[in-house]
Design a protein around this motif. Structure first.
Motif, PDB file in Angstrom:
ATOM      1  N   LEU A 239       0.809  -1.169  -0.043  1.00  0.00           N
ATOM      2  CA  LEU A 239       0.029  -0.026   0.000  1.00  0.00           C
ATOM      3  C   LEU A 239       0.802   1.310  -0.071  1.00  0.00           C
ATOM      4  N   LYS A 240       2.011   1.513   0.775  1.00  0.00           N
ATOM      5  CA  LYS A 240       2.849   2.533   0.797  1.00  0.00           C
ATOM      6  C   LYS A 240       3.143   2.968  -0.693  1.00  0.00           C
ATOM      7  N   PHE A 241       3.509   1.984  -1.667  1.00  0.00           N
ATOM      8  CA  PHE A 241       3.854   2.509  -2.742  1.00  0.00           C
ATOM      9  C   PHE A 241       2.521   2.874  -3.733  1.00  0.00           C
ATOM     10  N   VAL A 242       1.420   2.619  -3.562  1.00  0.00           N
ATOM     11  CA  VAL A 242       0.249   3.035  -4.108  1.00  0.00           C
ATOM     12  C   VAL A 242      -0.025   4.583  -3.614  1.00  0.00           C
ATOM     13  N   PHE A 265      -2.055  -4.285  -2.148  1.00  0.00           N
ATOM     14  CA  PHE A 265      -3.243  -3.816  -2.746  1.00  0.00           C
ATOM     15  C   PHE A 265      -3.191  -4.078  -4.423  1.00  0.00           C
ATOM     16  N   THR A 266      -4.181  -4.533  -4.704  1.00  0.00           N
ATOM     17  CA  THR A 266      -4.496  -4.767  -5.994  1.00  0.00           C
ATOM     18  C   THR A 266      -5.730  -3.927  -6.596  1.00  0.00           C
ATOM     19  N   ILE A 281      -9.088   4.071  -4.070  1.00  0.00           N
ATOM     20  CA  ILE A 281      -8.300   3.353  -3.256  1.00  0.00           C
ATOM     21  C   ILE A 281      -8.520   3.324  -1.974  1.00  0.00           C
ATOM     22  N   SER A 282      -9.414   3.912  -1.512  1.00  0.00           N
ATOM     23  CA  SER A 282     -10.162   3.715  -0.274  1.00  0.00           C
ATOM     24  C   SER A 282     -11.128   2.677   0.068  1.00  0.00           C
ATOM     25  N   VAL A 283     -11.960   2.359  -0.792  1.00  0.00           N
ATOM     26  CA  VAL A 283     -13.024   1.306  -0.911  1.00  0.00           C
ATOM     27  C   VAL A 283     -12.471   0.080  -0.811  1.00  0.00           C
ATOM     28  N   PRO A 284     -11.664  -0.527  -1.853  1.00  0.00           N
ATOM     29  CA  PRO A 284     -11.212  -1.754  -1.845  1.00  0.00           C
ATOM     30  C   PRO A 284     -10.446  -2.295  -0.438  1.00  0.00           C
ATOM     31  N   THR A 285      -9.703  -1.141   0.239  1.00  0.00           N
ATOM     32  CA  THR A 285      -8.847  -1.589   1.387  1.00  0.00           C
ATOM     33  C   THR A 285      -9.897  -1.378   2.801  1.00  0.00           C
TER      34      THR A 285
END
Length: 303
Positions: A239-242, A265-266, A281-285
């Motif tokens: 996630l940090k790279f995203v 993260f995918t 970004i926020s919804v899948p995680t």
């Protein structure tokens, strides 16, 4: 004999009585002989004009040595030093000065290299190359991410902190960020060196190294990297790279709270719609975000 008789006698000032007394003294005969001998001596002729001329010549010669000759030598030395510095600077400028193109956050650049090869530079990236020596040495240094369309010819090398990519003529993408190195080949064949390893990537293959470890070989189903079409795609990426990519694309300061940045993260997010990107970004995680001005906080609610 009185002490002043001699002086008066030499000046012809003695009276007759004094002269008679002086002649009777024991010293008179000695002094008389000295005077007679001195009168016979002739002094050298002294030419005042010639003497003055010689003195002036000596002064002029001395003056020339101090003011005219030494400064000339000094100026010649200075001129030689300036010429040396200028020559060295010119040699450095014409032989070692490189071309550098840098992009900031939320900025991209298209670069045409001397052989007509193309470089599309992503946000927060930099490429450096020598235009002067390009025809016999096609080397380029990359920091960040770029897509390359290489004209066929001699070896073409892209050097990064994460590894080195070598091709003859092809299309490929290289991303080199802190702790992240990825090479994707879209046409031709590329050779990738990282650490003590070397891998050959044919068209349709990608290689990823995360924190120094080889993570995946992937099959590429696209004909160019997703960021060129306005998206950023990720498959099992920490996630940090995203979040770092989101910050680069939109030039928004990102902070986090109560998040595990190593979770994978995918997914993808838009490079042109900030609100949509935040949702993607926020919804899948399952995390939340607060956007205020040019800052965004990603966080997880406490149980």
């Amino acid at each position: 004999m009185q002490e002043n008789y001699l002086a008066k006698w030499l000046n012809n000032e003695l009276t007759e009585d004094e002269l008679a007394i002086f002649k009777k003294s024991k010293e008179y005969e000695t002094y008389r002989k000295i005077v007679e001998a001195s009168d016979s001596l002739a002094g050298p002729d002294f030419d005042m004009a010639n003497a003055q001329k010689r003195l002036d010549n000596k002064r002029q010669q001395k003056k020339g040595k101090v003011i005219a000759l030494n400064p000339l030598k000094r100026y010649l030395r200075i001129a030689a030093a300036i010429a040396l510095i200028f020559g060295a600077s010119f040699f450095y400028y014409t032989n070692t000065l490189d071309e550098t193109v840098t992009t900031q956050f939320a900025e991209r650049a298209n670069i045409i290299l001397p052989d007509a090869s193309k470089v599309l530079l992503n946000a927060d990236s930099q490429v450096t190359y020598s235009e002067k020596s390009w025809n016999h040495k096609r080397n380029i240094t990359l920091k960040g991410e770029a897509f390359f369309k290489v004209s066929k010819g001699e070896r073409f090398t892209v050097t990064t902190d994460g590894g080195t990519v070598t091709v003859l003529g092809t299309q490929f993408n290289v991303e080199n960020r802190k702790g992240f190195f990825e090479v994707s080949c879209y046409e031709g064949l590329v050779s990738v060196q990282f650490g003590q390893n070397e891998k050959k990537l044919p068209a349709g293959q990608a290689l990823m190294v995360v924190d120094g470890q080889l993570r995946t070989f992937e099959t590429i189903r696209r004909n160019k990297p997703s960021w060129l079409t306005g998206e950023s795609n990720f498959k099992s990426i920490p996630l940090k790279f995203v979040l770092d990519e989101f910050q680069r694309i939109f030039n928004i300061e990102v902070s986090t709270k109560n998040l595990d940045l190593s979770q994978l993260f995918t997914g993808s997010f838009s490079n042109t719609d900030k609100e949509l990107a935040l949702q993607s970004i926020s919804v899948p995680t399952g995390m939340k975000f607060k956007l205020k001005g040019n800052k965004v906080l990603f966080y997880a609610e406490e149980p």
